[in-house]
Design a protein around this motif. Structure first.
Motif, PDB file in Angstrom:
ATOM      1  N   CYS A   8       0.843  -1.203   0.000  1.00 19.68           N
ATOM      2  CA  CYS A   8       0.000   0.000   0.000  1.00 19.68           C
ATOM      3  C   CYS A   8       0.880   1.256   0.000  1.00 19.68           C
ATOM      4  N   TYR A   9       0.480   2.240  -0.801  1.00 19.26           N
ATOM      5  CA  TYR A   9       1.213   3.513  -0.795  1.00 19.26           C
ATOM      6  C   TYR A   9       0.217   4.668  -0.677  1.00 19.26           C
ATOM      7  N   ASP A  10       0.717   5.786  -0.127  1.00 15.90           N
ATOM      8  CA  ASP A  10      -0.135   6.955   0.135  1.00 15.90           C
ATOM      9  C   ASP A  10      -0.528   7.642  -1.169  1.00 15.90           C
ATOM     10  N   VAL A  11      -1.783   8.034  -1.264  1.00 16.25           N
ATOM     11  CA  VAL A  11      -2.262   8.825  -2.397  1.00 16.25           C
ATOM     12  C   VAL A  11      -2.075  10.303  -2.066  1.00 16.25           C
ATOM     13  N   ASP A  12      -1.387  11.046  -2.929  1.00 20.35           N
ATOM     14  CA  ASP A  12      -1.195  12.485  -2.723  1.00 20.35           C
ATOM     15  C   ASP A  12      -2.400  13.227  -3.309  1.00 20.35           C
ATOM     16  N   GLU A  13      -3.423  13.443  -2.464  1.00 23.51           N
ATOM     17  CA  GLU A  13      -4.653  14.097  -2.926  1.00 23.51           C
ATOM     18  C   GLU A  13      -4.389  15.519  -3.414  1.00 23.51           C
ATOM     19  N   CYS A  14      -3.442  16.183  -2.781  1.00 21.38           N
ATOM     20  CA  CYS A  14      -3.142  17.577  -3.169  1.00 21.38           C
ATOM     21  C   CYS A  14      -2.614  17.635  -4.593  1.00 21.38           C
ATOM     22  N   GLN A  15      -1.683  16.739  -4.916  1.00 20.71           N
ATOM     23  CA  GLN A  15      -1.099  16.732  -6.260  1.00 20.71           C
ATOM     24  C   GLN A  15      -2.129  16.323  -7.309  1.00 20.71           C
ATOM     25  N   LEU A  16      -3.026  15.431  -6.937  1.00 21.88           N
ATOM     26  CA  LEU A  16      -4.011  14.929  -7.887  1.00 21.88           C
ATOM     27  C   LEU A  16      -5.113  15.941  -8.192  1.00 21.88           C
ATOM     28  N   PHE A  17      -5.585  16.636  -7.162  1.00 21.46           N
ATOM     29  CA  PHE A  17      -6.824  17.408  -7.303  1.00 21.46           C
ATOM     30  C   PHE A  17      -6.663  18.931  -7.162  1.00 21.46           C
ATOM     31  N   GLN A  18      -5.648  19.416  -6.420  1.00 25.04           N
ATOM     32  CA  GLN A  18      -5.593  20.833  -6.067  1.00 25.04           C
ATOM     33  C   GLN A  18      -5.329  21.744  -7.256  1.00 25.04           C
ATOM     34  N   SER A  19      -4.637  21.244  -8.282  1.00 25.12           N
ATOM     35  CA  SER A  19      -4.228  22.123  -9.393  1.00 25.12           C
ATOM     36  C   SER A  19      -5.378  22.466 -10.341  1.00 25.12           C
ATOM     37  N   SER A  20      -6.466  21.710 -10.305  1.00 30.74           N
ATOM     38  CA  SER A  20      -7.578  21.961 -11.224  1.00 30.74           C
ATOM     39  C   SER A  20      -8.727  22.660 -10.498  1.00 30.74           C
ATOM     40  N   PRO A  21      -9.250  23.757 -11.060  1.00 29.89           N
ATOM     41  CA  PRO A  21     -10.369  24.460 -10.407  1.00 29.89           C
ATOM     42  C   PRO A  21     -11.598  23.573 -10.219  1.00 29.89           C
ATOM     43  N   GLN A  22     -11.795  22.587 -11.110  1.00 32.22           N
ATOM     44  CA  GLN A  22     -12.977  21.725 -11.015  1.00 32.22           C
ATOM     45  C   GLN A  22     -12.887  20.730  -9.856  1.00 32.22           C
ATOM     46  N   THR A  23     -11.666  20.293  -9.531  1.00 31.86           N
ATOM     47  CA  THR A  23     -11.511  19.271  -8.482  1.00 31.86           C
ATOM     48  C   THR A  23     -10.799  19.800  -7.237  1.00 31.86           C
ATOM     49  N   ARG A  24     -10.581  21.088  -7.178  1.00 36.21           N
ATOM     50  CA  ARG A  24      -9.795  21.700  -6.104  1.00 36.21           C
ATOM     51  C   ARG A  24     -10.348  21.334  -4.726  1.00 36.21           C
ATOM     52  N   LEU A  25      -9.467  20.927  -3.823  1.00 34.54           N
ATOM     53  CA  LEU A  25      -9.874  20.504  -2.485  1.00 34.54           C
ATOM     54  C   LEU A  25      -9.894  21.668  -1.493  1.00 34.54           C
ATOM     55  N   CYS A  26      -8.936  22.583  -1.627  1.00 38.50           N
ATOM     56  CA  CYS A  26      -8.757  23.661  -0.645  1.00 38.50           C
ATOM     57  C   CYS A  26      -8.838  25.022  -1.319  1.00 38.50           C
ATOM     58  N   LEU A  27      -9.410  25.980  -0.606  1.00 37.05           N
ATOM     59  CA  LEU A  27      -9.497  27.338  -1.132  1.00 37.05           C
ATOM     60  C   LEU A  27      -8.107  27.945  -1.305  1.00 37.05           C
ATOM     61  N   HIS A  28      -7.186  27.643  -0.373  1.00 34.94           N
ATOM     62  CA  HIS A  28      -5.846  28.238  -0.437  1.00 34.94           C
ATOM     63  C   HIS A  28      -4.796  27.157  -0.731  1.00 34.94           C
ATOM     64  N   ASN A  29      -4.150  26.619   0.283  1.00 37.49           N
ATOM     65  CA  ASN A  29      -3.098  25.628   0.081  1.00 37.49           C
ATOM     66  C   ASN A  29      -3.504  24.274   0.647  1.00 37.49           C
ATOM     67  N   CYS A  30      -2.903  23.226   0.095  1.00 41.03           N
ATOM     68  CA  CYS A  30      -3.220  21.851   0.486  1.00 41.03           C
ATOM     69  C   CYS A  30      -1.942  21.182   0.992  1.00 41.03           C
ATOM     70  N   LEU A  31      -2.037  20.499   2.134  1.00 38.36           N
ATOM     71  CA  LEU A  31      -0.901  19.771   2.699  1.00 38.36           C
ATOM     72  C   LEU A  31      -1.240  18.283   2.696  1.00 38.36           C
ATOM     73  N   ASN A  32      -0.428  17.486   1.999  1.00 42.31           N
ATOM     74  CA  ASN A  32      -0.673  16.042   1.966  1.00 42.31           C
ATOM     75  C   ASN A  32      -0.256  15.410   3.292  1.00 42.31           C
ATOM     76  N   LEU A  33      -1.084  14.460   3.769  1.00 44.83           N
ATOM     77  CA  LEU A  33      -0.801  13.704   4.987  1.00 44.83           C
ATOM     78  C   LEU A  33      -0.934  12.215   4.668  1.00 44.83           C
ATOM     79  N   PRO A  34      -0.323  11.350   5.443  1.00 46.19           N
ATOM     80  CA  PRO A  34      -0.464   9.910   5.182  1.00 46.19           C
ATOM     81  C   PRO A  34      -1.941   9.488   5.231  1.00 46.19           C
ATOM     82  N   GLY A  35      -2.451   9.098   4.090  1.00 49.12           N
ATOM     83  CA  GLY A  35      -3.831   8.646   4.007  1.00 49.12           C
ATOM     84  C   GLY A  35      -4.851   9.762   3.948  1.00 49.12           C
ATOM     85  N   SER A  36      -4.396  11.016   3.955  1.00 58.58           N
ATOM     86  CA  SER A  36      -5.356  12.129   3.990  1.00 58.58           C
ATOM     87  C   SER A  36      -4.674  13.406   3.507  1.00 58.58           C
ATOM     88  N   TYR A  37      -5.288  14.559   3.814  1.00 59.84           N
ATOM     89  CA  TYR A  37      -4.715  15.867   3.486  1.00 59.84           C
ATOM     90  C   TYR A  37      -5.304  16.892   4.455  1.00 59.84           C
TER      91      TYR A  37
END
Length: 228
Positions: A15-44
């Protein structure tokens, strides 16, 4: 084999950690955070810039009112004005005496002209009152956007005129009339922050084309570096 939420399995079964910030934050349609996103093990986790707190929804940022919380650095005699992401310390001052014209402060944000000497046309042409207005503004506001309204409570003449007389950054403003007794200051171009814009507005009252009096509005807009 299976992985916990926030992890994916490699072909090797590890099992390896999914970097949600890298996957979703760069696109306005899938953006997770209004400002900055910090990846965490298993979460963000979403992060906010200084002057903001993370909202209960865990992804948007809300402004901290440093003035209300008494977290400002304004000295005694200054007034604290909350802005988006910070605050400003201001001290409105009446103009110094000039050409037999002098002003007295009648409230925190207003100066009134003293009575004019009998033989002083320059004094009678000067503004009867001056008021100070401070507006917090987010960056890149959609336009046109009404920032400020001017009107008079005692309308004794037959016409009012509204005009921009000067200031810094006045190219992004215009003045328009909303009814017979009200003028509006309109933001006509989006502004990239941080910036401080100043504009001086004049409202003149006439009776049969004779000037009865005029009021000066000194408007300062504090533009945030952020759009929220």
């Amino acid at each position: 084999c299976s992985c916990d939420a926030g992890f994916q399995m490699r072909a090797s079964g590890v099992c390896y950690d999914v970097d949600e910030c890298q996957l979703f934050q760069s696109s306005p349609q899938t953006r997770l955070c209004l400002h900055n996103c910090l990846n965490l093990p298993g979460s963000y986790r979403c992060l906010c810039p200084p002057g903001y707190l993370l909202h209960a929804d865990r992804n948007t940022c809300e402004d901290v009112d440093e003035c209300a919380r008494k977290q400002h650095n304004c000295t005694q005699g200054d007034l604290c004005i909350n802005t988006f992401g910070g605050h400003r310390c201001v001290r409105p001052k009446c103009p110094p005496p000039r050409h037999n014209t002098s002003y007295v402060k009648t409230s925190t944000f207003q100066c009134e002209r003293n009575p004019c000497p009998m033989e002083s046309p320059a004094c009678r042409l000067a503004a009867t009152s001056i008021s100070f207005h401070y507006l917090p503004l987010q960056a890149n506001r959609t336009v046109p956007h009404v920032l400020f309204k001017m009107s008079t409570t005692r309308f004794v003449g037959d016409s009012l005129r509204f005009a921009i007389m000067g200031g810094r950054g006045q190219g992004v403003f215009s003045v328009r009339r909303s009814d017979q007794q009200t003028g509006e200051l309109v933001l006509t171009s989006p502004v990239v922050g941080p910036a401080t814009l100043e504009v001086e507005l004049e409202m003149s009252e006439f009776s049969h084309k004779v000037l009865l009096g005029k009021h000066i509005f000194k408007v300062t807009a504090f533009v945030s570096p952020y759009e929220f």
